[in-house]
Structures are given as C-alpha cells and as structure tokens.
Design a protein around this motif. Sequence first.
Motif, PDB file in Angstrom:
ATOM      1  N   VAL A 106       0.905  -1.164   0.070  1.00  7.70           N
ATOM      2  CA  VAL A 106      -0.005  -0.129  -0.034  1.00  7.70           C
ATOM      3  C   VAL A 106       0.939   1.220  -0.012  1.00  7.70           C
ATOM      4  CG1 VAL A 106      -1.810   1.291   1.118  1.00  7.70           C
ATOM      5  CG2 VAL A 106      -1.864  -1.275   1.085  1.00  7.70           C
ATOM      6  N   THR A 107       1.925   1.158   0.768  1.00  9.28           N
ATOM      7  CA  THR A 107       2.926   2.400   0.683  1.00  9.28           C
ATOM      8  C   THR A 107       3.484   2.637  -0.759  1.00  9.28           C
ATOM      9  OG1 THR A 107       3.414   2.242   3.138  1.00  9.28           O
ATOM     10  CG2 THR A 107       4.972   3.228   1.746  1.00  9.28           C
ATOM     11  N   ASN A 108       3.869   1.466  -1.449  1.00  9.57           N
ATOM     12  CA  ASN A 108       4.173   1.805  -2.555  1.00  9.57           C
ATOM     13  C   ASN A 108       3.579   2.000  -3.714  1.00  9.57           C
ATOM     14  OD1 ASN A 108       6.528   0.634  -4.533  1.00  9.57           O
ATOM     15  ND2 ASN A 108       5.107  -0.315  -5.432  1.00  9.57           N
ATOM     16  N   ALA A 109       2.007   1.737  -3.302  1.00 13.51           N
ATOM     17  CA  ALA A 109       0.991   2.374  -4.354  1.00 13.51           C
ATOM     18  C   ALA A 109       0.798   3.865  -3.954  1.00 13.51           C
ATOM     19  CB  ALA A 109      -0.175   1.707  -4.008  1.00 13.51           C
ATOM     20  N   HIS A 110       0.816   4.387  -2.686  1.00 15.09           N
ATOM     21  CA  HIS A 110       0.799   5.591  -2.351  1.00 15.09           C
ATOM     22  C   HIS A 110       1.886   6.466  -2.895  1.00 15.09           C
ATOM     23  CE1 HIS A 110      -0.277   9.361  -0.281  1.00 15.09           C
ATOM     24  NE2 HIS A 110       0.822   9.312   0.236  1.00 15.09           N
ATOM     25  N   VAL A 111       3.101   5.986  -2.949  1.00 17.65           N
ATOM     26  CA  VAL A 111       4.456   6.977  -3.289  1.00 17.65           C
ATOM     27  C   VAL A 111       4.171   6.965  -4.747  1.00 17.65           C
ATOM     28  CG1 VAL A 111       6.740   6.918  -3.355  1.00 17.65           C
ATOM     29  CG2 VAL A 111       5.370   6.292  -1.163  1.00 17.65           C
ATOM     30  N   HIS A 112       4.002   5.717  -5.347  1.00 16.64           N
ATOM     31  CA  HIS A 112       4.258   6.001  -6.978  1.00 16.64           C
ATOM     32  C   HIS A 112       3.132   5.900  -7.760  1.00 16.64           C
ATOM     33  CE1 HIS A 112       8.361   4.658  -6.209  1.00 16.64           C
ATOM     34  NE2 HIS A 112       8.144   3.817  -5.381  1.00 16.64           N
ATOM     35  N   TRP A 157      -3.341 -20.800   0.679  1.00 17.61           N
ATOM     36  CA  TRP A 157      -2.624 -19.703   0.618  1.00 17.61           C
ATOM     37  C   TRP A 157      -3.519 -18.516   1.052  1.00 17.61           C
ATOM     38  CZ3 TRP A 157      -4.901 -16.797  -2.676  1.00 17.61           C
ATOM     39  CH2 TRP A 157      -5.586 -17.315  -4.018  1.00 17.61           C
ATOM     40  N   LEU A 158      -2.775 -17.494   1.378  1.00 19.65           N
ATOM     41  CA  LEU A 158      -3.204 -16.130   1.601  1.00 19.65           C
ATOM     42  C   LEU A 158      -2.690 -15.340   0.688  1.00 19.65           C
ATOM     43  CD1 LEU A 158      -5.118 -14.156   3.467  1.00 19.65           C
ATOM     44  CD2 LEU A 158      -2.980 -13.538   4.560  1.00 19.65           C
ATOM     45  N   ARG A 159      -3.396 -14.528  -0.250  1.00 21.77           N
ATOM     46  CA  ARG A 159      -2.768 -13.708  -1.110  1.00 21.77           C
ATOM     47  C   ARG A 159      -3.350 -12.113  -0.814  1.00 21.77           C
ATOM     48  NH1 ARG A 159      -3.207 -14.172  -7.802  1.00 21.77           N
ATOM     49  NH2 ARG A 159      -1.574 -15.510  -7.359  1.00 21.77           N
ATOM     50  N   LEU A 160      -2.307 -11.237  -0.956  1.00 18.01           N
ATOM     51  CA  LEU A 160      -2.485  -9.686  -0.765  1.00 18.01           C
ATOM     52  C   LEU A 160      -2.212  -9.325  -2.013  1.00 18.01           C
ATOM     53  CD1 LEU A 160      -0.382  -9.143   2.548  1.00 18.01           C
ATOM     54  CD2 LEU A 160      -3.146  -9.598   2.353  1.00 18.01           C
ATOM     55  N   SER A 161      -3.260  -8.372  -2.592  1.00 18.64           N
ATOM     56  CA  SER A 161      -2.770  -7.746  -3.653  1.00 18.64           C
ATOM     57  C   SER A 161      -3.375  -6.297  -3.410  1.00 18.64           C
ATOM     58  CB  SER A 161      -3.573  -8.483  -4.892  1.00 18.64           C
ATOM     59  OG  SER A 161      -4.723  -8.545  -4.872  1.00 18.64           O
ATOM     60  N   VAL A 162      -2.671  -5.436  -4.449  1.00 20.19           N
ATOM     61  CA  VAL A 162      -2.960  -3.933  -4.277  1.00 20.19           C
ATOM     62  C   VAL A 162      -3.010  -3.331  -5.744  1.00 20.19           C
ATOM     63  CG1 VAL A 162      -2.009  -1.695  -3.615  1.00 20.19           C
ATOM     64  CG2 VAL A 162      -2.033  -3.686  -2.018  1.00 20.19           C
ATOM     65  N   TRP A 163      -4.014  -2.810  -6.003  1.00 23.01           N
ATOM     66  CA  TRP A 163      -4.152  -2.271  -7.328  1.00 23.01           C
ATOM     67  C   TRP A 163      -3.977  -0.974  -7.136  1.00 23.01           C
ATOM     68  CZ3 TRP A 163      -7.645   1.584  -8.088  1.00 23.01           C
ATOM     69  CH2 TRP A 163      -7.775   2.402  -9.168  1.00 23.01           C
ATOM     70  N   ASP A 164      -3.199   0.068  -8.213  1.00 17.96           N
ATOM     71  CA  ASP A 164      -3.064   1.484  -8.284  1.00 17.96           C
ATOM     72  C   ASP A 164      -3.319   1.945  -9.692  1.00 17.96           C
ATOM     73  OD1 ASP A 164      -0.362   1.405  -9.426  1.00 17.96           O
ATOM     74  OD2 ASP A 164       0.286   0.664  -7.719  1.00 17.96           O
ATOM     75  N   THR A 165      -3.093   3.077  -9.627  1.00 15.91           N
ATOM     76  CA  THR A 165      -3.442   3.566 -10.917  1.00 15.91           C
ATOM     77  C   THR A 165      -2.141   3.970 -11.805  1.00 15.91           C
ATOM     78  OG1 THR A 165      -3.051   5.923  -9.655  1.00 15.91           O
ATOM     79  CG2 THR A 165      -5.358   5.116 -10.077  1.00 15.91           C
TER      80      THR A 165
END
Length: 133
Positions: free
Chosen positions: A51-57, A72-80
């Motif tokens: 989430v930090t990576n998405a916010h910064v970039h 498994w546990l999958r975490l994924s983050v979509w960003d623009t």
Amino acid sequence: MNNEDDWEYSINLPHNPLAVGVARGALRLILRAHGLGELLVTAELLASELVTNAHVHAPGPSCLRVKRSEKWLRLSVWDTSSEPPRLPRPCGVDREEGRGMGIVEELADRWGHYSLGAPVLRGKLVWCELGGG
C-alpha cells in the motif's frame, strides 16, 4: 466447488498517507476474525509495503484485496500507475526509503505484478502470497 474457508475482502483506499494504517487495521481485523493470527505480523508488513508503494508511486487511489484459499493467503494492491514495481538498488544502511519491494521479495512465498489496460480499470496489480494451509 467452493470451500467455506475460501474468502475475499477488498478495501478501497484514497490517495492519502493515512490509508496505510487503515489497510493494516482492516487486515488485522480480517485475519483475527478468520483465526489466522499466526500470519498477522508478516501479512501486515507485506500489506504495509504494497500500500505504501502504491501511495508513493501512483497519483490516485488504490485497493487492497485479501484473499484466502485453503492453501494460501494472497494480498494484492491495485493502483493507478502502470509502472512496474522495482526491486531496491543497493544502498547504505541509513537510507529509509526504497526497500519495500525487497521486503516483499524476502518475506512472501511468491510475488509478482501485472499491468492492467482495460478501459474500466487501468494501472497495475502487485500481489504476494503466504502459505498458510
């Protein structure tokens, strides 16, 4: 066939530095509610980095998805942003930024990313998985 232990949550996050803490808090609630406290520390750190990576970039909002299968546990983050994440360059021990994807690579069992170019949803999705089944 759908296993009752399989589930998925999505949390839409504004482009705001407070979103990282909100994402961590939501993830804690989700994992505790499903009895996955043993994954909490690592999953929380991974989600924070994604989430930090998405916010910064990325210039816009993001979305954290938490998905559980029986293995498994999958975490994924979509960003623009369509720019792929980069692994950190070697840097001094006193450098505070630029290490997030290195942490993801070290802690996750698997991780990756892909670009989205659909008319409705553009940007990228960065994901990581933890074994837990």
